[in-house]
Design a protein around this motif. Structure first.
Motif, PDB file in Angstrom:
ATOM      1  N   MET A 192      -5.339   5.796  -0.959  1.00  0.00           N
ATOM      2  CA  MET A 192      -4.923   5.580   0.426  1.00  0.00           C
ATOM      3  C   MET A 192      -4.459   6.890   1.060  1.00  0.00           C
ATOM      4  O   MET A 192      -4.745   7.152   2.229  1.00  0.00           O
ATOM      5  CB  MET A 192      -3.806   4.533   0.502  1.00  0.00           C
ATOM      6  N   ASN A 218       3.658   1.677   5.641  1.00  0.00           N
ATOM      7  CA  ASN A 218       4.317   2.984   5.622  1.00  0.00           C
ATOM      8  C   ASN A 218       4.837   3.412   6.991  1.00  0.00           C
ATOM      9  O   ASN A 218       5.578   4.374   7.080  1.00  0.00           O
ATOM     10  CB  ASN A 218       3.366   4.063   5.074  1.00  0.00           C
ATOM     11  N   LEU A 247      -7.329  -2.995   2.701  1.00  0.00           N
ATOM     12  CA  LEU A 247      -6.168  -2.537   1.928  1.00  0.00           C
ATOM     13  C   LEU A 247      -5.508  -1.337   2.583  1.00  0.00           C
ATOM     14  O   LEU A 247      -4.285  -1.243   2.663  1.00  0.00           O
ATOM     15  CB  LEU A 247      -6.625  -2.113   0.529  1.00  0.00           C
ATOM     16  N   TYR A 248      -6.338  -0.415   3.055  1.00  0.00           N
ATOM     17  CA  TYR A 248      -5.826   0.797   3.696  1.00  0.00           C
ATOM     18  C   TYR A 248      -5.007   0.457   4.939  1.00  0.00           C
ATOM     19  O   TYR A 248      -3.931   1.023   5.157  1.00  0.00           O
ATOM     20  CB  TYR A 248      -6.980   1.747   4.048  1.00  0.00           C
ATOM     21  N   LYS A 302      -3.368  -2.303   5.574  1.00  0.00           N
ATOM     22  CA  LYS A 302      -2.093  -2.887   5.121  1.00  0.00           C
ATOM     23  C   LYS A 302      -1.163  -1.791   4.618  1.00  0.00           C
ATOM     24  O   LYS A 302       0.032  -1.788   4.910  1.00  0.00           O
ATOM     25  CB  LYS A 302      -2.345  -3.909   4.017  1.00  0.00           C
ATOM     26  N   TYR A 303      -1.711  -0.855   3.857  1.00  0.00           N
ATOM     27  CA  TYR A 303      -0.922   0.255   3.320  1.00  0.00           C
ATOM     28  C   TYR A 303      -0.348   1.116   4.451  1.00  0.00           C
ATOM     29  O   TYR A 303       0.817   1.471   4.465  1.00  0.00           O
ATOM     30  CB  TYR A 303      -1.815   1.099   2.404  1.00  0.00           C
ATOM     31  N   ARG A 304      -1.206   1.435   5.423  1.00  0.00           N
ATOM     32  CA  ARG A 304      -0.798   2.286   6.543  1.00  0.00           C
ATOM     33  C   ARG A 304       0.296   1.611   7.367  1.00  0.00           C
ATOM     34  O   ARG A 304       1.291   2.236   7.718  1.00  0.00           O
ATOM     35  CB  ARG A 304      -2.015   2.581   7.424  1.00  0.00           C
ATOM     36  N   ALA A 316      -2.459   3.959  -4.302  1.00  0.00           N
ATOM     37  CA  ALA A 316      -1.726   4.752  -3.309  1.00  0.00           C
ATOM     38  C   ALA A 316      -2.333   6.145  -3.164  1.00  0.00           C
ATOM     39  O   ALA A 316      -2.400   6.675  -2.054  1.00  0.00           O
ATOM     40  CB  ALA A 316      -0.255   4.846  -3.687  1.00  0.00           C
TER      41      ALA A 316
END
Length: 81
Positions: free
Chosen positions: A37, A79, A71-72, A74-76, A34
């Motif tokens: 990211m 959020n 991954l970034y 998916k993370y973005r 995290a």
């Protein structure tokens, strides 16, 4: 067999900043994914403007960089909800 310590990881990023037209850099210890990211988001680092990414003195290849940006994304998206 020596087991690699997962965290913290020391990262170095070099990227082209479009606003200033300069090559910028970031380095520091990250305690989890995290944090990485958040750095990508805060400094507006994208795959096309990333010049170099090192983790614990190891240069990530194109495949490793692509995986991190998957991954970034998916993370973005997670959020935004």
């Amino acid at each position: 067999m020596k087991q690699e310590k997962k965290w913290p990881k020391f990262i170095e990023l070099y990227y082209y900043e479009e606003d200033s037209g300069s090559i910028m850099g970031f380095s520091g210890f990250m305690n989890n994914v995290a944090m990485i990211m958040d750095v990508l988001s805060r400094y507006k680092i994208t795959e096309p403007n990333l010049l170099r990414w090192m983790v614990n003195d190891t240069l990530l290849d194109n495949e490793g960089i692509s995986k991190m940006f998957v991954l970034y994304e998916k993370y973005r998206k997670g959020n935004e909800s």
